[in-house]
Design a protein around this motif. Structure first.
Motif, PDB file in Angstrom:
ATOM      1  N   VAL A  65      35.425  56.480  41.148  1.00  0.00           N
ATOM      2  CA  VAL A  65      35.991  55.362  40.399  1.00  0.00           C
ATOM      3  C   VAL A  65      35.968  54.128  41.298  1.00  0.00           C
ATOM      4  N   PRO A  66      36.053  52.931  40.730  1.00  0.00           N
ATOM      5  CA  PRO A  66      35.974  51.725  41.555  1.00  0.00           C
ATOM      6  C   PRO A  66      37.054  51.647  42.630  1.00  0.00           C
ATOM      7  N   LEU A  67      36.651  51.137  43.776  1.00  0.00           N
ATOM      8  CA  LEU A  67      37.561  50.813  44.852  1.00  0.00           C
ATOM      9  C   LEU A  67      37.084  49.510  45.483  1.00  0.00           C
ATOM     10  N   PHE A  68      37.933  48.886  46.270  1.00  0.00           N
ATOM     11  CA  PHE A  68      37.575  47.604  46.854  1.00  0.00           C
ATOM     12  C   PHE A  68      36.343  47.730  47.742  1.00  0.00           C
ATOM     13  N   VAL A  69      35.476  46.743  47.646  1.00  0.00           N
ATOM     14  CA  VAL A  69      34.250  46.704  48.441  1.00  0.00           C
ATOM     15  C   VAL A  69      34.544  46.034  49.777  1.00  0.00           C
ATOM     16  N   THR A  70      34.219  46.713  50.861  1.00  0.00           N
ATOM     17  CA  THR A  70      34.313  46.118  52.191  1.00  0.00           C
ATOM     18  C   THR A  70      33.009  46.381  52.928  1.00  0.00           C
ATOM     19  N   ARG A  71      32.782  45.616  53.974  1.00  0.00           N
ATOM     20  CA  ARG A  71      31.554  45.787  54.765  1.00  0.00           C
ATOM     21  C   ARG A  71      31.493  47.181  55.370  1.00  0.00           C
ATOM     22  N   GLU A  72      32.624  47.666  55.868  1.00  0.00           N
ATOM     23  CA  GLU A  72      32.644  49.005  56.474  1.00  0.00           C
ATOM     24  C   GLU A  72      32.309  50.077  55.444  1.00  0.00           C
ATOM     25  N   ARG A  73      32.902  49.991  54.268  1.00  0.00           N
ATOM     26  CA  ARG A  73      32.625  50.988  53.235  1.00  0.00           C
ATOM     27  C   ARG A  73      31.183  50.915  52.763  1.00  0.00           C
ATOM     28  N   ALA A  74      30.638  49.700  52.685  1.00  0.00           N
ATOM     29  CA  ALA A  74      29.260  49.535  52.229  1.00  0.00           C
ATOM     30  C   ALA A  74      28.250  50.124  53.216  1.00  0.00           C
ATOM     31  N   SER A  75      28.678  50.354  54.452  1.00  0.00           N
ATOM     32  CA  SER A  75      27.793  51.012  55.418  1.00  0.00           C
ATOM     33  C   SER A  75      27.743  52.519  55.183  1.00  0.00           C
ATOM     34  N   GLN A  76      28.696  53.039  54.401  1.00  0.00           N
ATOM     35  CA  GLN A  76      28.780  54.478  54.172  1.00  0.00           C
ATOM     36  C   GLN A  76      28.268  54.903  52.805  1.00  0.00           C
ATOM     37  N   VAL A  77      28.475  54.054  51.805  1.00  0.00           N
ATOM     38  CA  VAL A  77      28.108  54.402  50.424  1.00  0.00           C
ATOM     39  C   VAL A  77      27.403  53.222  49.779  1.00  0.00           C
ATOM     40  N   ALA A  78      26.825  53.463  48.606  1.00  0.00           N
ATOM     41  CA  ALA A  78      26.185  52.404  47.822  1.00  0.00           C
ATOM     42  C   ALA A  78      27.133  51.998  46.699  1.00  0.00           C
ATOM     43  N   PHE A  79      27.397  50.710  46.591  1.00  0.00           N
ATOM     44  CA  PHE A  79      28.286  50.201  45.552  1.00  0.00           C
ATOM     45  C   PHE A  79      27.497  49.667  44.361  1.00  0.00           C
ATOM     46  N   SER A  80      28.095  49.819  43.193  1.00  0.00           N
ATOM     47  CA  SER A  80      27.555  49.200  41.993  1.00  0.00           C
ATOM     48  C   SER A  80      27.862  47.712  42.016  1.00  0.00           C
ATOM     49  N   VAL A  81      27.425  46.990  40.978  1.00  0.00           N
ATOM     50  CA  VAL A  81      27.875  45.614  40.817  1.00  0.00           C
ATOM     51  C   VAL A  81      29.394  45.646  40.621  1.00  0.00           C
ATOM     52  N   PRO A  82      30.104  44.599  41.011  1.00  0.00           N
ATOM     53  CA  PRO A  82      31.568  44.589  40.854  1.00  0.00           C
ATOM     54  C   PRO A  82      31.975  44.679  39.385  1.00  0.00           C
ATOM     55  N   VAL A  83      33.090  45.362  39.131  1.00  0.00           N
ATOM     56  CA  VAL A  83      33.580  45.510  37.751  1.00  0.00           C
ATOM     57  C   VAL A  83      34.920  44.835  37.531  1.00  0.00           C
ATOM     58  N   TRP A  84      35.651  44.529  38.600  1.00  0.00           N
ATOM     59  CA  TRP A  84      36.873  43.737  38.500  1.00  0.00           C
ATOM     60  C   TRP A  84      37.160  43.057  39.828  1.00  0.00           C
ATOM     61  N   ALA A  85      37.981  42.015  39.772  1.00  0.00           N
ATOM     62  CA  ALA A  85      38.414  41.291  40.971  1.00  0.00           C
ATOM     63  C   ALA A  85      39.927  41.114  40.867  1.00  0.00           C
ATOM     64  N   ILE A  86      40.654  41.795  41.724  1.00  0.00           N
ATOM     65  CA  ILE A  86      42.113  41.865  41.585  1.00  0.00           C
ATOM     66  C   ILE A  86      42.780  41.653  42.934  1.00  0.00           C
ATOM     67  N   GLY A  87      43.754  40.753  42.966  1.00  0.00           N
ATOM     68  CA  GLY A  87      44.511  40.510  44.182  1.00  0.00           C
ATOM     69  C   GLY A  87      45.592  41.551  44.414  1.00  0.00           C
ATOM     70  N   ASP A  88      46.293  41.399  45.510  1.00  0.00           N
ATOM     71  CA  ASP A  88      47.348  42.338  45.887  1.00  0.00           C
ATOM     72  C   ASP A  88      48.697  41.929  45.310  1.00  0.00           C
ATOM     73  N   ALA A  89      49.611  42.880  45.318  1.00  0.00           N
ATOM     74  CA  ALA A  89      50.998  42.626  44.919  1.00  0.00           C
ATOM     75  C   ALA A  89      51.878  43.681  45.573  1.00  0.00           C
ATOM     76  N   PHE A  90      53.158  43.410  45.595  1.00  0.00           N
ATOM     77  CA  PHE A  90      54.136  44.397  46.036  1.00  0.00           C
ATOM     78  C   PHE A  90      54.896  44.917  44.829  1.00  0.00           C
ATOM     79  N   LEU A  91      55.257  46.180  44.877  1.00  0.00           N
ATOM     80  CA  LEU A  91      56.268  46.734  43.992  1.00  0.00           C
ATOM     81  C   LEU A  91      57.545  46.817  44.805  1.00  0.00           C
ATOM     82  N   VAL A  92      58.623  46.249  44.290  1.00  0.00           N
ATOM     83  CA  VAL A  92      59.899  46.206  45.011  1.00  0.00           C
ATOM     84  C   VAL A  92      61.023  46.612  44.066  1.00  0.00           C
ATOM     85  N   ARG A  93      62.196  46.857  44.628  1.00  0.00           N
ATOM     86  CA  ARG A  93      63.349  47.115  43.786  1.00  0.00           C
ATOM     87  C   ARG A  93      63.778  45.822  43.096  1.00  0.00           C
TER      88      ARG A  93
END
Length: 244
Positions: A65-93
């Protein structure tokens, strides 16, 4: 052709529902595209995040399933074209008692503890922002991190903005809220972009997926399917723009 997809328990992207079926935004996208390119049977393999890349590399399954694309990961596997672009967030109480709205806010408080999933890009983003190792609590699965947040063992859980919005809405056992912040700007790290990943020896499946994804992403059918899971046209459009 049969295809096996590895996934992790991470709503709204993928999870095992009450009837033991596999569902989620990334699962539905994968199914829709794979069926359209003639895949006769799709099987699923639940795993942990840190097993995704080694598993697809070694041929234990055909794609992740999709995961964030990084240079390090791209050296290990082949990525498809991007399917989403999502920033980070925190879950808090509820009420965000320690005022944690960014990685730097965590780093500024000696008493703040941040939960992350092993191997995910949020770990690196937190470290670059100055969060110390003794402030980080590493979990193997999302459910463990959420349990720790509910009990007060951690003060925030770092994941995607979409994922944490959905979690906050779904969890009824404790009042939680999602706090969005911009993606970390890390050299060589395209944190917002997510894509399917394959073994570098599986060019045939990757090529067929990419050809179909390029024509399907952003279509009315695609947008309607993703909207059910809280993934918006903005997050899809940003991924399409990045692949042009």
């Amino acid at each position: 052709m049969d295809v096996t997809i590895a996934y992790i328990e991470e709503p709204p992207f993928g999870w095992t529902d009450d009837a033991q079926g596999i569902t989620g935004a990334d699962i539905e996208l994968a199914e829709t595209v794979l069926k359209s390119i003639g895949v006769a049977r799709i099987a699923y393999r639940r795993t942990t995040f840190d097993a995704l890349l080694p598993g697809v590399q070694s041929g234990r399954w055909d794609m992740n399933v999709p995961l964030f694309v990084t240079r390090e990961r791209a050296s290990q596997v082949a990525f498809s074209v991007p399917v989403w672009a999502i920033g980070d967030a925190f879950l808090v109480r509820a009420g965000n008692p320690k005022g944690l709205d960014s990685y730097r806010a965590v780093a500024a408080r000696d008493d703040a503890r941040l939960g992350i999933i092993a191997g995910q890009v949020q770990h690196r983003s937190a470290q670059v922002a100055g969060v110390r190792d003794d402030q980080l609590v590493v979990f193997q699965e999302q459910a463990e991190a959420v349990d720790a947040l509910c009990t007060g063992a951690i003060d925030a859980y770092a994941s995607t903005a979409v994922g944490n919005r959905i979690l906050a809405a779904r969890i009824g056992t404790a009042p939680l809220e999602a706090v969005e912040h911009g993606p970390a700007q890390v050299e060589g790290l395209h944190a917002p972009l997510g894509a399917f990943s394959f073994s570098k020896h599986n060019g045939r499946l990757l090529g067929a997926m990419n050809e179909r994804l390029r024509s399907y992403l952003g279509s009315a059918d695609h947008l309607a399917r993703m909207a059910k899971y809280g993934i918006t046209e903005r997050e899809i459009g940003s991924a399409i723009a990045a692949s042009r």
